[in-house]
Design an enzyme around this catalytic site. Structure first.
Site, PDB file in Angstrom:
ATOM      1  N   SER A   5      14.677  -4.943 -19.537  1.00 21.94           N
ATOM      2  CA  SER A   5      16.035  -4.507 -19.196  1.00 21.94           C
ATOM      3  C   SER A   5      16.957  -4.942 -20.329  1.00 21.94           C
ATOM      4  O   SER A   5      16.606  -5.830 -21.123  1.00 21.94           O
ATOM      5  CB  SER A   5      16.465  -5.183 -17.890  1.00 21.94           C
ATOM      6  OG  SER A   5      17.847  -5.042 -17.675  1.00 21.94           O
ATOM      7  N   TYR A  13      17.929 -12.681 -11.786  1.00 28.04           N
ATOM      8  CA  TYR A  13      17.374 -11.414 -12.274  1.00 28.04           C
ATOM      9  C   TYR A  13      17.266 -11.449 -13.797  1.00 28.04           C
ATOM     10  O   TYR A  13      16.227 -11.127 -14.367  1.00 28.04           O
ATOM     11  CB  TYR A  13      18.256 -10.238 -11.827  1.00 28.04           C
ATOM     12  CG  TYR A  13      17.786  -8.901 -12.367  1.00 28.04           C
ATOM     13  CD1 TYR A  13      16.685  -8.254 -11.812  1.00 28.04           C
ATOM     14  CD2 TYR A  13      18.425  -8.294 -13.447  1.00 28.04           C
ATOM     15  CE1 TYR A  13      16.237  -7.032 -12.307  1.00 28.04           C
ATOM     16  CE2 TYR A  13      17.991  -7.075 -13.954  1.00 28.04           C
ATOM     17  CZ  TYR A  13      16.899  -6.449 -13.374  1.00 28.04           C
ATOM     18  OH  TYR A  13      16.453  -5.238 -13.881  1.00 28.04           O
TER      19      TYR A  13
HETATM   20  N1  LIG Z   1      17.714   1.164 -12.537  1.00 29.07           N
HETATM   21  C1  LIG Z   1      18.192   0.439 -13.523  1.00 29.07           C
HETATM   22  O1  LIG Z   1      19.401   0.512 -13.849  1.00 29.07           O
HETATM   23  C2  LIG Z   1      17.296  -0.484 -14.316  1.00 29.07           C
HETATM   24  C3  LIG Z   1      17.782  -1.020 -15.519  1.00 29.07           C
HETATM   25  C4  LIG Z   1      16.982  -1.874 -16.250  1.00 29.07           C
HETATM   26  C5  LIG Z   1      15.703  -2.181 -15.807  1.00 29.07           C
HETATM   27  N2  LIG Z   1      15.247  -1.656 -14.641  1.00 29.07           N
HETATM   28  C6  LIG Z   1      13.890  -2.048 -14.205  1.00 29.07           C
HETATM   29  O2  LIG Z   1      13.097  -0.897 -14.001  1.00 29.07           O
HETATM   30  C7  LIG Z   1      12.147  -1.141 -12.963  1.00 29.07           C
HETATM   31  C8  LIG Z   1      12.277  -0.057 -11.902  1.00 29.07           C
HETATM   32  O3  LIG Z   1      13.604  -0.100 -11.381  1.00 29.07           O
HETATM   33  P1  LIG Z   1      14.205   1.071 -10.476  1.00 29.07           P
HETATM   34  O4  LIG Z   1      15.669   1.028 -10.670  1.00 29.07           O
HETATM   35  O5  LIG Z   1      13.443   2.317 -10.698  1.00 29.07           O
HETATM   36  O6  LIG Z   1      13.906   0.500  -9.013  1.00 29.07           O
HETATM   37  P2  LIG Z   1      13.872   1.269  -7.600  1.00 29.07           P
HETATM   38  O7  LIG Z   1      14.441   2.629  -7.677  1.00 29.07           O
HETATM   39  O8  LIG Z   1      14.432   0.286  -6.625  1.00 29.07           O
HETATM   40  O9  LIG Z   1      12.298   1.413  -7.338  1.00 29.07           O
HETATM   41  C9  LIG Z   1      11.496   0.276  -7.329  1.00 29.07           C
HETATM   42  C10 LIG Z   1      10.066   0.678  -7.019  1.00 29.07           C
HETATM   43  O10 LIG Z   1       9.278  -0.522  -6.993  1.00 29.07           O
HETATM   44  C11 LIG Z   1       8.723  -0.689  -5.691  1.00 29.07           C
HETATM   45  N3  LIG Z   1       8.700  -2.115  -5.383  1.00 29.07           N
HETATM   46  C12 LIG Z   1       9.750  -2.950  -5.265  1.00 29.07           C
HETATM   47  N4  LIG Z   1       9.327  -4.173  -4.930  1.00 29.07           N
HETATM   48  C13 LIG Z   1       7.976  -4.095  -4.826  1.00 29.07           C
HETATM   49  C14 LIG Z   1       6.967  -5.025  -4.472  1.00 29.07           C
HETATM   50  N5  LIG Z   1       7.240  -6.286  -4.123  1.00 29.07           N
HETATM   51  N6  LIG Z   1       5.675  -4.609  -4.456  1.00 29.07           N
HETATM   52  C15 LIG Z   1       5.370  -3.323  -4.769  1.00 29.07           C
HETATM   53  N7  LIG Z   1       6.277  -2.409  -5.120  1.00 29.07           N
HETATM   54  C16 LIG Z   1       7.567  -2.790  -5.133  1.00 29.07           C
HETATM   55  C17 LIG Z   1       9.631   0.134  -4.756  1.00 29.07           C
HETATM   56  O11 LIG Z   1       8.992   0.557  -3.565  1.00 29.07           O
HETATM   57  P3  LIG Z   1       9.037  -0.339  -2.217  1.00 29.07           P
HETATM   58  O12 LIG Z   1      10.470  -0.771  -2.034  1.00 29.07           O
HETATM   59  O13 LIG Z   1       8.531   0.542  -1.131  1.00 29.07           O
HETATM   60  O14 LIG Z   1       8.133  -1.495  -2.477  1.00 29.07           O
HETATM   61  C18 LIG Z   1       9.929   1.328  -5.661  1.00 29.07           C
HETATM   62  O15 LIG Z   1       8.841   2.224  -5.673  1.00 29.07           O
HETATM   63  C19 LIG Z   1      12.434  -2.552 -12.444  1.00 29.07           C
HETATM   64  O16 LIG Z   1      11.579  -3.464 -13.068  1.00 29.07           O
HETATM   65  C20 LIG Z   1      13.874  -2.790 -12.877  1.00 29.07           C
HETATM   66  O17 LIG Z   1      14.173  -4.147 -13.029  1.00 29.07           O
HETATM   67  C21 LIG Z   1      16.010  -0.818 -13.875  1.00 29.07           C
END
Ligand SMILES: NC(=O)c1ccc[n+]([C@@H]2O[C@H](COP(=O)([O-])OP(=O)(O)OC[C@H]3O[C@@H](n4cnc5c(N)ncnc54)[C@H](OP(=O)(O)O)[C@@H]3O)[C@@H](O)[C@H]2O)c1
Length: 233
Positions: A138, A151
């Site tokens: 991130s 985080y």
């Molecule tokens: N969106 C942003 O702005 C952003 C920016 C920088 C980095 N990131 C990083 O990118 C990655 C994905 O983020 P996102 O925004 O796409 O998140 P998201 O939309 O909340 O999706 C997260 C995914 O991970 C799964 N998940 C969460 N906790 C889990 C667990 N304990 N075991 C198994 N699966 C799990 C969720 O499904 P369930 O809830 O059903 O488990 C979902 O499929 C993360 O590492 C995040 O830190 C995101």
């Protein structure tokens, strides 16, 4: 060709799984919520009926679940071409005010899961003398910002994991790329009251991963930082 993407029922992980399936990869995906995962599995299968879509409901916070996921992958895939350590949760907070235990929880989901899964799948990659590991870091891996708290600590740790892995694997023909997005339009931003165009589309993160994967064998994209055109929020 086979790819593993953690946390792929929604958001960035889903976009990556969809893109890799479209490019002809069998994909193994996981998430906690079995219903959402099954719906995503069906959507991916529709994108490319020719590929295998393996979906396992696991909680990456638990070491035994991570190892069970690895076991299923090793049973079903004879090779692993791409591993995307994407599963992660975002909880804003400050180190001095956030709930007790948050650091431990976020370390387990955002860092230890990647460490355990990578260790469990690496023997296959090492034996095949190729593979590409992507770690979803991130912009919070690179700098401190308000309400970063635990985080941001875990995302700094994941970048450290990724850099060490890159160093360790460079003589084994296995590539490692740290992907560091800024604000991306996913469930993490639910309730955001600005224009959606202020956030990046998750498909762009998938495109970057696909571009990095396609480079010549002797070239590695080590670190990618992506921000919205207007910068961080
Ligand atoms: N969106 C942003 O702005 C952003 C920016 C920088 C980095 N990131 C990083 O990118 C990655 C994905 O983020 P996102 O925004 O796409 O998140 P998201 O939309 O909340 O999706 C997260 C995914 O991970 C799964 N998940 C969460 N906790 C889990 C667990 N304990 N075991 C198994 N699966 C799990 C969720 O499904 P369930 O809830 O059903 O488990 C979902 O499929 C993360 O590492 C995040 O830190 C995101």
């Amino acid at each position: 060709m086979n790819a593993v993407i953690t946390g792929a029922s929604k958001g960035i992980g889903k976009a990556i799984a969809e893109r890799l399936a479209k490019e002809g990869f069998n994909v193994a995906i996981c998430a906690r919520n079995a219903d959402t995962l099954a719906a995503t599995q069906a959507e991916i299968q529709k994108i490319n009926p020719q590929v295998q879509v393996l979906a396992l409901s696991v909680d990456m916070e638990k070491k035994e679940d991570v190892l069970a996921f690895a076991h299923t992958i090793n049973d079903n895939f004879s090779t692993i071409d791409i591993l995307v350590n994407n599963a992660g949760i975002y909880v804003p907070g400050t180190i001095y005010q956030e709930d007790d235990g948050l650091l431990e929880k976020l370390m387990a989901v955002n860092v230890y899961s990647a460490y355990y899964l990578t260790r469990a799948l690496l023997p296959t990659m090492i034996a095949q003398q190729k593979g590409h590991i992507f770690n979803l870091c991130s912009t919070a891996s690179h700098k401190a910002y308000p309400n970063g708290g635990s985080y941001s600590i875990t995302k700094h740790a994941l970048l450290g994991f990724s850099k060490n892995l890159r160093e360790e694997l460079k003589n084994l023909q296995i590539k490692v790329t740290s992907v560091s997005p800024g604000p991306t339009l996913t469930a993490s931003w639910e309730g955001f009251d600005g224009p959606p165009t202020r956030l990046m589309p998750p498909e762009d993160i998938a495109s970057v991963i696909w571009s990095a994967y396609q480079l010549a064998p002797q070239t590695v994209m080590e670190d990618v930082v992506l921000r919205p055109m207007l910068g961080d929020l």
